[in-house]
Design a protein around this motif. Sequence first.
Motif, PDB file in Angstrom:
ATOM      1  N   TYR A  92      -9.600   3.228  -1.532  1.00 52.21           N
ATOM      2  CA  TYR A  92      -8.553   4.033  -0.916  1.00 52.21           C
ATOM      3  C   TYR A  92      -8.128   5.096  -1.914  1.00 52.21           C
ATOM      4  CZ  TYR A  92      -3.968   5.167   1.098  1.00 52.21           C
ATOM      5  OH  TYR A  92      -2.889   5.816   1.623  1.00 52.21           O
ATOM      6  N   GLN A  93      -8.098   6.350  -1.475  1.00 50.46           N
ATOM      7  CA  GLN A  93      -7.726   7.448  -2.354  1.00 50.46           C
ATOM      8  C   GLN A  93      -6.936   8.493  -1.572  1.00 50.46           C
ATOM      9  OE1 GLN A  93      -8.390   8.291  -5.943  1.00 50.46           O
ATOM     10  NE2 GLN A  93      -6.699   9.577  -5.202  1.00 50.46           N
ATOM     11  N   GLN A  94      -5.727   8.792  -2.027  1.00 51.20           N
ATOM     12  CA  GLN A  94      -4.958   9.877  -1.431  1.00 51.20           C
ATOM     13  C   GLN A  94      -5.492  11.192  -1.985  1.00 51.20           C
ATOM     14  OE1 GLN A  94      -0.724   9.348  -1.706  1.00 51.20           O
ATOM     15  NE2 GLN A  94      -0.304  11.513  -1.298  1.00 51.20           N
ATOM     16  N   TYR A 123       0.847  -1.178   0.000  1.00 47.53           N
ATOM     17  CA  TYR A 123       0.000   0.000   0.000  1.00 47.53           C
ATOM     18  C   TYR A 123       0.885   1.229   0.000  1.00 47.53           C
ATOM     19  CZ  TYR A 123      -3.226  -3.612   0.905  1.00 47.53           C
ATOM     20  OH  TYR A 123      -3.935  -4.768   0.781  1.00 47.53           O
ATOM     21  N   ARG A 147      -4.150   5.311  -5.259  1.00 46.68           N
ATOM     22  CA  ARG A 147      -5.549   4.895  -5.264  1.00 46.68           C
ATOM     23  C   ARG A 147      -5.612   3.393  -5.481  1.00 46.68           C
ATOM     24  NH1 ARG A 147      -8.148   6.939 -10.298  1.00 46.68           N
ATOM     25  NH2 ARG A 147      -7.267   5.030 -11.162  1.00 46.68           N
ATOM     26  N   TYR A 165     -13.079  -2.483  -0.369  1.00 43.14           N
ATOM     27  CA  TYR A 165     -12.556  -1.213   0.120  1.00 43.14           C
ATOM     28  C   TYR A 165     -12.217  -0.293  -1.049  1.00 43.14           C
ATOM     29  CZ  TYR A 165      -7.978  -3.691  -0.363  1.00 43.14           C
ATOM     30  OH  TYR A 165      -6.908  -4.431  -0.793  1.00 43.14           O
ATOM     31  N   ASP A 191      -4.864  10.790   3.367  1.00 48.08           N
ATOM     32  CA  ASP A 191      -5.514   9.655   2.700  1.00 48.08           C
ATOM     33  C   ASP A 191      -6.964   9.540   3.150  1.00 48.08           C
ATOM     34  OD1 ASP A 191      -3.005   8.942   1.601  1.00 48.08           O
ATOM     35  OD2 ASP A 191      -2.485   7.905   3.462  1.00 48.08           O
ATOM     36  N   TRP A 214      -2.483   3.421   6.625  1.00 45.45           N
ATOM     37  CA  TRP A 214      -3.760   2.716   6.624  1.00 45.45           C
ATOM     38  C   TRP A 214      -3.678   1.462   5.770  1.00 45.45           C
ATOM     39  CZ3 TRP A 214      -7.880   2.908   9.578  1.00 45.45           C
ATOM     40  CH2 TRP A 214      -9.012   2.193   9.192  1.00 45.45           C
ATOM     41  N   ASP A 237     -13.988   1.182   4.034  1.00 49.74           N
ATOM     42  CA  ASP A 237     -14.088  -0.283   4.072  1.00 49.74           C
ATOM     43  C   ASP A 237     -15.554  -0.652   4.211  1.00 49.74           C
ATOM     44  OD1 ASP A 237     -11.344  -0.236   4.097  1.00 49.74           O
ATOM     45  OD2 ASP A 237     -11.128  -0.790   6.203  1.00 49.74           O
ATOM     46  N   HIS A 262     -10.297   6.767   3.025  1.00 51.54           N
ATOM     47  CA  HIS A 262     -10.521   5.339   2.809  1.00 51.54           C
ATOM     48  C   HIS A 262     -11.920   4.942   3.279  1.00 51.54           C
ATOM     49  CE1 HIS A 262      -9.703   5.069   7.148  1.00 51.54           C
ATOM     50  NE2 HIS A 262      -8.653   5.829   6.901  1.00 51.54           N
ATOM     51  N   PRO A 295      -6.021  -0.993   4.004  1.00 48.42           N
ATOM     52  CA  PRO A 295      -7.419  -1.208   3.625  1.00 48.42           C
ATOM     53  C   PRO A 295      -7.871  -2.629   3.945  1.00 48.42           C
ATOM     54  CG  PRO A 295      -6.257  -0.034   1.895  1.00 48.42           C
ATOM     55  CD  PRO A 295      -5.215  -0.488   2.878  1.00 48.42           C
ATOM     56  N   SER A 320       1.691   3.045   2.969  1.00 52.59           N
ATOM     57  CA  SER A 320       0.871   3.984   3.729  1.00 52.59           C
ATOM     58  C   SER A 320       0.603   3.411   5.109  1.00 52.59           C
ATOM     59  CB  SER A 320      -0.464   4.255   3.019  1.00 52.59           C
ATOM     60  OG  SER A 320      -1.282   3.110   3.055  1.00 52.59           O
TER      61      SER A 320
END
Length: 357
Positions: free
Chosen positions: A274-276, A34, A293, A272, A250, A43, A254, A252, A45, A41
């Motif tokens: 996930y997007q910065q 990730y 992402r 999930y 970030d 986090w 879930d 996110h 996911p 990162s």
Amino acid sequence: MTRKISERKISRLVLLAGFGLAVTMFGSASVPAYADESGVSYWLPGRFSSLAATPQVPGWSMAEVYYHTSVSAFGAAAAAREIQIGRFPVAVNANLNLHLNAQADLVLLNPTYTFATPVLGGQLAIGMTGIFGRASTSLDGTLTTAIGPLVTTRTGSISDSLASVGDLYPQATLKWNAGVHNFMTYVTGDIPVGAYDSSRLSNLGIGHGAIDGGGGYTYFNPATGHEFSAVGGLTYNFKNQDTQYQNGVDFHVDWGASQFLSKQVFVGLVGYAYQQITDDSGQHPILGGFRSRVLAIGPQIGYLFPVGDMQGYLNLKGYGEFAAENRPAGWNTWLTFSISPMAPVSTVAPTRRMVTK
């Protein structure tokens, strides 16, 4: 033929399942699965899934999670790792043709204490997660760099592996119940005490602190066994003092959806996103903002069973990733085993329900 599941039994069991499903609220290990800096990162996911916001049984609980991931990346997402370990300087132009592969096998231990006394009308739980395991990474391909008229091409591969301990991840949740509706808020973060070396491909710490918070919702109808949960949050990352790199913020989400087939077994889907949402700072110019992402979806199955006078819980879920940008992607699986206090059995004789067919 349709048969209603016992609402009283499911209501009692969901208190226990809620712990097992939402307990994996831990930080990520620093394997290239990730991404922000070098594909990593804070986090991870997939931490939350079904029944995330449902109440738990007061007292001490323990969850053990085996996590396996296998990912790969090309181009800039792969080059970010070589940039981190100092294989070429900032003031170069580069043509990247690199391929990164990584795997990790991790064990996470999460003791949690749930308070019986309400806080702000909700149920407070606090815990700490520790991690240990093994990560391995390889990077191969061709890197062409140019400084003015000087052009250098290097072809080959580098790799390493590490077996050690990771960072510590404190966490707190606050949950409220209103019939079939359940709400939660949480805060968690990273204490960077795990094995980390900025010149190494594989790490089990991320090299910087982070704080993450958000909220979630679970719909659960004991009469039908239908359930849906979603938890969203934001991560703020502190600067990595070893590399002077700071990941962006970030976002996110879930989610999990399940159907109870009986009072002990349920099946469903998890996923999930996930997007910065802000750029990294301190990154190599060739990477730009390096916003990452990824999306994922997969199956899950859960099983509840007694362990002496305690409640045992097993959950297996898997994710296949897609639509990745500026981060390695692949697949991952989670096997969770948890033990928590058994919910008290009501002394009031239950109302007899008719079975409809």
